[in-house]
Scaffold this active site. Sequence first.
Site, mmCIF file in Angstrom:
data_model
loop_
_atom_site.group_PDB
_atom_site.id
_atom_site.type_symbol
_atom_site.label_atom_id
_atom_site.label_comp_id
_atom_site.label_asym_id
_atom_site.label_seq_id
_atom_site.Cartn_x
_atom_site.Cartn_y
_atom_site.Cartn_z
ATOM 1 N N SER A 46 0.803 -1.224 0.000
ATOM 2 C CA SER A 46 0.000 0.000 0.000
ATOM 3 C C SER A 46 0.833 1.271 0.000
ATOM 4 C CB SER A 46 -0.957 -0.004 1.191
ATOM 5 O OG SER A 46 -0.277 -0.265 2.388
ATOM 6 N N HIS A 73 -5.338 -3.348 -2.652
ATOM 7 C CA HIS A 73 -4.962 -2.424 -3.725
ATOM 8 C C HIS A 73 -4.857 -3.103 -5.087
ATOM 9 C CE1 HIS A 73 -4.268 0.984 -1.091
ATOM 10 N NE2 HIS A 73 -3.755 0.124 -0.235
ATOM 11 N N LYS A 98 -12.011 0.269 -1.840
ATOM 12 C CA LYS A 98 -11.054 0.919 -2.736
ATOM 13 C C LYS A 98 -11.604 0.891 -4.161
ATOM 14 C CE LYS A 98 -7.606 0.811 0.718
ATOM 15 N NZ LYS A 98 -6.904 -0.073 1.611
#
Length: 384
Positions: A172, A200, A231
């Site tokens: 990250s 991610h 996300k």
Amino acid sequence: MMLDHLIQELDVREQKGLTRRLRRMDEIKEKGAILFSSNNYLGLAEDAEMKACAAEAILRFGTGSTGSRLTTGNSTLHEELEQQLASFKGKEAAILFSSGYLANIGTISALMGKDDVIFSDSLNHASIIDGCRLSRAETIIYKHVDMEDLEKKLKENPAARHKLIVTDGVFSMDGNIAPLPRIVEIAEAYGAWVMVDDAHATGVLGSNGAGTAEHFGLTNRVHLCMGTMSKSIGAEGGYVAADHVFIEYLRNNARSFIFQTALSPGVIAAASAGIRLIQQQPWRREKLIEQASLFRQGLKKLGFELVEGTTPIIAVVIGDAQQAVDFSKRLEEAGLFAPAIRPPTVPIGTSRIRVTLTASHQAQDLDFALHCFENIGKEMRFIP
Ligand SMILES: *Cc1c(COP(=O)(O)O)cnc(C)c1O
């Protein structure tokens, strides 16, 4: 009031330039700043179809789920989303948590115990670290993406009852991809499970956007595919996709699943729409990856030091914490929002500006950002 030691600690933090402060993003956006720090990689969090799906679910089912999954909070929506996640991830089953943080702490602490050993990358996310602590298993940290070190540490611990290797898929703070092919080989050689945190990577990597395992063609050899819907999916909530035995076990043992209120209808509907759009609109991630590559090249050409990678997380290394803060402040004055990331989030001496790109950025936004980096970099003498 016996608060002196707290005040003292806060002072020390302030002197080191490490005080954490909240920012009002609505105000920053209103001022016209362009965000280069969002996890909304595919731009789905403001997508009209996503909003409509969430609004419809709220009007139909209400604003809250009203209970934990095992009491009164479960519904068809929840179970269908779990099925959708399982099929998206290429796994037999999936389990929802209320956040990615809770997915990690619940899963690791349920599966691992006192006589077990966890092998964890040194740059893994805080929620993995906390999950390891809660589990009371012995946790052995291997050097970041160092496969020789990982193998050495597995070799040194043959007696463990169960073994788990856990890693971020995309790291990250650095934006690099875990060396999953080698991790899987080592795991198989030493009889360990593999868990990948794809917070991610989901929506970003892989031919269908399913993440790191798909990117490397290793879906069947990764035991636990963990992720968040907060996300690229543009909603909220965490999940684990795995063989159904794992999922059944987690439903019975993961405390952050059992003792947590189920996600609300609007969130579930948005997440479901987000996963569908990731699959239906590959142009979003194609654009994202292409822009990341162009932007990385541009920064390097200007002379900035980047952490190597191919993902939309771009770490521009500044070094000193206070200088990173100053750099970020000047970017903001110029109309570009990208935060400084400092210790303890990253190692001392590697403070950085963390830029993230999204599919919503336009070519002129990237040009503008490069221009800002060039001007400020020259003024602060980071680049020639
Ligand atoms: C954001 C993040 C999480 C936590 O997910 P939330 O849904 O925000 O709780 C876990 N792991 C990694 C690597 C993350 O980046």
